[in-house]
Design an enzyme around this catalytic site. Structure first.
Site, PDB file in Angstrom:
ATOM      1  CG  ASP A 184      -2.364  -0.082   0.887  1.00  0.00           C
ATOM      2  OD1 ASP A 184      -2.658  -0.243  -0.317  1.00  0.00           O
ATOM      3  OD2 ASP A 184      -3.197  -0.009   1.805  1.00  0.00           O
ATOM      4  CG  HIS A 210      -4.852   6.278   6.727  1.00  0.00           C
ATOM      5  ND1 HIS A 210      -5.953   6.141   7.538  1.00  0.00           N
ATOM      6  CD2 HIS A 210      -5.331   6.472   5.464  1.00  0.00           C
ATOM      7  CE1 HIS A 210      -7.052   6.236   6.807  1.00  0.00           C
ATOM      8  NE2 HIS A 210      -6.696   6.444   5.547  1.00  0.00           N
ATOM      9  N   GLY A 244      -1.787   3.079   4.431  1.00  0.00           N
ATOM     10  CA  GLY A 244      -2.804   3.679   3.559  1.00  0.00           C
ATOM     11  C   GLY A 244      -2.314   4.859   2.739  1.00  0.00           C
ATOM     12  CG  ASP A 266     -10.053  10.840   3.820  1.00  0.00           C
ATOM     13  OD1 ASP A 266      -9.246  11.429   3.081  1.00  0.00           O
ATOM     14  OD2 ASP A 266     -10.304   9.617   3.714  1.00  0.00           O
ATOM     15  CG  HIS A 274     -10.382   5.799   3.861  1.00  0.00           C
ATOM     16  ND1 HIS A 274     -10.239   6.544   2.707  1.00  0.00           N
ATOM     17  CD2 HIS A 274     -10.622   4.531   3.472  1.00  0.00           C
ATOM     18  CE1 HIS A 274     -10.375   5.742   1.648  1.00  0.00           C
ATOM     19  NE2 HIS A 274     -10.609   4.515   2.087  1.00  0.00           N
ATOM     20  CG  ASP A 282     -11.260   9.616   0.273  1.00  0.00           C
ATOM     21  OD1 ASP A 282     -11.806  10.488   0.977  1.00  0.00           O
ATOM     22  OD2 ASP A 282     -10.356   8.872   0.698  1.00  0.00           O
ATOM     23  CE1 TYR A 324      -6.112   7.987  -2.999  1.00  0.00           C
ATOM     24  CE2 TYR A 324      -8.283   7.837  -1.980  1.00  0.00           C
ATOM     25  CZ  TYR A 324      -6.908   7.933  -1.870  1.00  0.00           C
ATOM     26  OH  TYR A 324      -6.322   8.005  -0.624  1.00  0.00           O
TER      27      TYR A 324
HETATM   28 ZN   LIG Z   1      -9.443   8.496   2.391  1.00  0.00          ZN
END
Ligand SMILES: [Zn+2]
EC number: 3.5.1.98
Length: 401
Positions: A100, A142, A150, A177, A179, A266, A305
């Site tokens: 990753d 992250h 990540g 975000d 995530h 994202d 992304y």
């Molecule tokens: Zn994210």
């Protein structure tokens, strides 16, 4: 700190925008988001927004500055493998480097550049050169102290918060975000000086797997982490509703002196993550909700992304911070062809269903409010006993350590 009043009564914020051609070039090399930094900057420039901000050249972070959060062994390893982009070092897996977080030549310089840019932004706020500082190429939430994760090699958000803490007693971290902002939450999970709030997709198997509603911090930091788990398909209106309900509580309970906001894109409709169904309008409403508190604010990027949509989002947010309205038509510039077929600034939500049922959202909001207002007495007792005189959450709010 309050924004300067204009003669028409509206507030004009001084905004610092962290940029240099070298910095953007370095960030463009990131393999998961190639050329994204250039696309974002070019669109902001093409819309003529640079003339309304102080453009501030970032410096690189020193090893010592990065070591304020990261371990020496992690930084030394990153430095070692960065020389020749060695992807086969047997030690790398221990530091989260590999699949990753691939190793490329110069990855240490990239980390130092991103960390330094967020530190530069924080310094602009500390020096009162601006009310809002922006580093769209930052926001790598992250990364852990001794581990890349990540797509994040350095946690510039943590470094930025630590810098803000040199002046401000209580710093609020807000993460929108897709995530969970796990690296930042973990970094400050034991302190009552930094409250972390993350709204994110929370679903079995979805990265990073943390950020449950019940995770509220540890030790002295208990009740200073707020997690808002959401399901796929959420759109602007309901997201804003949840966001404001949570943030009103957060503000009144924590009374922050400065804010750092991670604005990963994202969540946008059309992102390959294919999860939330947001547009820049909804995120801008959330951002404005925080900015109207008129606290020093450091704004970072993060995920995103679909490169064109990420550039649309952060350009729209930059204009929103500046109080500017932009034309729908993407101006002619280097990356114009990336914005087809409609060449429009707007992002339309897709027709995917919203999987968040109202009862779930109400439960999330009421649980968070309950956490602030009616922490069961037995829990406080239990907590006091377990920490031998430690402080229990909001019962000692007025008497921070
Ligand atoms: Zn994210």
């Amino acid at each position: 700190m309050s924004g300067r009043e204009r003669s028409d009564g509206s507030s004009k914020r001084r905004v610092a925008y962290i940029y240099s051609p070298e910095y953007i070039e370095t960030c463009d090399t990131l393999s998961k988001v190639p050329n994204r930094a250039s696309m974002v900057h070019s669109l902001i420039e093409a819309y003529g927004l640079l003339q309304h901000m102080s453009v501030v050249k970032p410096r690189a972070a020193t090893m010592e500055e990065m070591a304020m959060f990261h371990t020496d062994s992690y930084l030394q390893h990153l430095h070692k493998i960065s020389q020749d982009g060695d992807n086969d070092d047997p030690q790398s897996a221990d530091f989260g480097l590999g699949y990753d977080c691939p190793v490329v030549e110069g990855i240490f310089d990239y980390a130092a550049a991103v960390g330094g840019a967020t530190l530069t932004a924080a310094e602009c706020l500390l020096d009162q050169k601006c009310e809002v500082a922006i580093n769209w190429a930052g926001g790598w939430h992250h990364a852990k102290k001794d581990e890349a994760s990540g797509f994040c090699y350095i946690n510039d958000a943590v470094l930025g918060i630590l810098k803000l803490r040199e002046k401000y007693e209580r710093v609020l971290y807000v993460d929108v975000d897709l995530h969970h902002g796990d690296g930042v939450e973990e970094a400050f999970s034991f302190t009552s000086k930094v409250m972390t709030v993350s709204l994110h997709k929370f679903s079995p198997g979805f990265f990073p797997g943390t950020g449950d509603l019940r995770d509220t911090g540890l030790g002295k930091g208990r009740w200073y982490a707020v997690n808002v788990p959401l399901e796929d398909g959420i759109q602007d209106d309901r997201y804003f509703q949840v966001f404001t309900s949570v943030m009103q509580e957060v503000r009144s309970q924590f009374n922050p002196e400065a804010v750092l906001m991670q604005l990963g894109a994202d969540t946008m409709a059309g992102d390959p993550m294919c999860s939330f169904n947001m547009t820049p309008v909804g995120v801008a409403q959330c951002l404005q909700h925080v900015l109207q508190w008129q606290l020093p604010a450091l704004l970072l990027g993060g995920g995103g992304y679909n490169m064109a949509n990420t550039a649309r989002c952060w350009t729209f947010l930059t204009a929103s911070v500046l109080g500017k309205t932009l034309s729908s038509e993407i101006p002619d510039h280097e990356f114009f062809t990336e914005y087809g077929p409609d060449y429009s600034l707007e992002i339309s939500p897709s027709c995917r269903p919203d999987r968040n049922d109202s009862k779930h959202l109400e439960r999330v909001i009421s649980t968070i409010k309950g956490m602030f207002h009616s922490i069961p007495v037995y829990l406080i007792k239990l907590f006091k006993n377990s920490t031998a005189g430690g402080k229990a959450g909001f019962s000692v709010k007025g008497n921070p350590d």
